[in-house]
Design a protein around this motif. Structure first.
Motif, PDB file in Angstrom:
ATOM      1  N   UNK A   1     -48.888 -19.371 -26.553  1.00 10.21           N
ATOM      2  CA  UNK A   1     -49.682 -19.634 -25.352  1.00 10.21           C
ATOM      3  C   UNK A   1     -50.060 -18.346 -24.642  1.00 10.21           C
ATOM      4  N   UNK A   2     -49.187 -17.340 -24.693  1.00 12.53           N
ATOM      5  CA  UNK A   2     -49.485 -16.047 -24.067  1.00 12.53           C
ATOM      6  C   UNK A   2     -50.702 -15.411 -24.732  1.00 12.53           C
ATOM      7  N   UNK A   3     -50.732 -15.458 -26.069  1.00 16.10           N
ATOM      8  CA  UNK A   3     -51.880 -14.899 -26.800  1.00 16.10           C
ATOM      9  C   UNK A   3     -53.144 -15.684 -26.501  1.00 16.10           C
ATOM     10  N   UNK A   4     -53.030 -17.017 -26.440  1.00 16.81           N
ATOM     11  CA  UNK A   4     -54.191 -17.840 -26.103  1.00 16.81           C
ATOM     12  C   UNK A   4     -54.723 -17.458 -24.727  1.00 16.81           C
ATOM     13  N   UNK A   5     -53.820 -17.394 -23.745  1.00 18.34           N
ATOM     14  CA  UNK A   5     -54.218 -17.127 -22.367  1.00 18.34           C
ATOM     15  C   UNK A   5     -54.877 -15.753 -22.234  1.00 18.34           C
ATOM     16  N   UNK A   6     -54.237 -14.728 -22.792  1.00 21.14           N
ATOM     17  CA  UNK A   6     -54.766 -13.364 -22.646  1.00 21.14           C
ATOM     18  C   UNK A   6     -56.156 -13.236 -23.254  1.00 21.14           C
ATOM     19  N   UNK A   7     -56.355 -13.818 -24.425  1.00 21.18           N
ATOM     20  CA  UNK A   7     -57.674 -13.734 -25.060  1.00 21.18           C
ATOM     21  C   UNK A   7     -58.724 -14.480 -24.260  1.00 21.18           C
ATOM     22  N   UNK A   8     -58.376 -15.653 -23.749  1.00 21.12           N
ATOM     23  CA  UNK A   8     -59.349 -16.426 -22.981  1.00 21.12           C
ATOM     24  C   UNK A   8     -59.694 -15.744 -21.666  1.00 21.12           C
TER      25      UNK A   8
END
Length: 272
Positions: free
Chosen positions: A149-156
């Motif tokens: 979720x951290x990777x998803x959030x940062x990219x978005x």
């Protein structure tokens, strides 16, 4: 006291002052606060009930529970990241205050950092009620995704900021007549970002375009995690690489458009 920090000569005081300005603007108007909460909650309710219906009538989605609500929440993070940035910027345009800011000691990069941090504040106000509703009303906990979720959030959020910076530069150069692009740009990307369906649904020629957008990798990664229970780090690395180029390009475009606005006097004539 200049309040300058050793890093790039930035001033934490000036950045903090801008965030404080936008915070006071936000909390002084209950319609602004209501709008931040209203649309995310409405989306969760609408798509949540749709997902309940699908789960009750389709075995595949019963096995991949939460995929629609997960997509809605991640989409809202992307959308609110861009919109939260752009709304704070538009506050200055509506108030005809941009010329004053650019003549002050405030640096453009400090201004952009303040807008980015303010977008996180606005995002938190809107998304937290959304997460609570999704958890208790529809039994979907976004945090069950774990560290991915951290990777998803940062990219978005970086995609949202990049688009926010670019469209803000366009409005700065062309005036409020270009304001509509702030509201429409993200929805124009939505079909190609494959929020609710896999990339394979698109025609082959559109798939090439879709894979040029960082959110596409995020939503493909979300589906892999929820359906196949597999985290695909290569998708996040590809998204981060594109985001890095996109962020650098949007910042360069903003500076160019700002300088063009200064040369053409657009800062003092920001009307239609």
């Amino acid at each position: 006291m200049s309040g300058a920090t050793p890093v790039l000569g930035l001033s934490a005081q000036r950045i903090g002052a801008m965030i404080l300005r936008y915070w006071y603007l936000l909390i002084s108007s209950w319609p602004r606060l209501l709008e931040l909460v209203y649309w995310p909650v409405l989306q969760v309710i609408t798509w949540g009930f749709l997902q309940l219906y699908i789960v009750q009538n389709a075995g595949f989605f019963a096995q991949a529970g939460g995929i629609l609500i997960g997509a809605v929440i991640l989409w809202d993070i992307l959308f609110r990241g861009q919109l939260g940035f752009s709304i704070s910027f538009l506050e200055e345009m509506w108030a005809r205050n941009m010329g004053n800011l650019m003549m002050s000691p405030l640096k453009p990069i400090e201004f952009l950092i303040a807008l980015m941090l303010m977008s996180l504040i606005r995002l938190a106000i809107g998304v937290v009620p959304m997460l609570v509703l999704a958890t208790y009303a529809f039994d979907f906990n976004l945090f069950s995704m774990g560290l991915p979720l951290v990777a998803f959030f940062c990219n978005l959020i970086f995609t949202g900021w990049s688009l926010g910076i670019f469209v803000s530069g366009l409005v700065l150069r062309n005036g409020l007549g270009a304001e509509s692009i702030v509201w429409s740009v993200m929805f124009g990307l939505m079909p190609l970002a494959c929020v609710y369906y896999p990339v394979s649904v698109l025609p082959q020629w559109l798939q090439w375009i879709a894979w040029m957008l960082p959110p596409t990798y995020v939503f493909e990664g979300m589906r892999a995690l929820l359906i196949e229970h597999v985290f695909r780090p290569e998708l996040m690395i590809a998204a981060a690489s594109i985001n890095l180029a996109l962020f650098a390009g949007s910042f360069a475009a903003f500076i160019w458009l700002l300088n063009s606005a200064r040369r053409n006097g657009s800062l003092l004539q920001a009307g239609e």
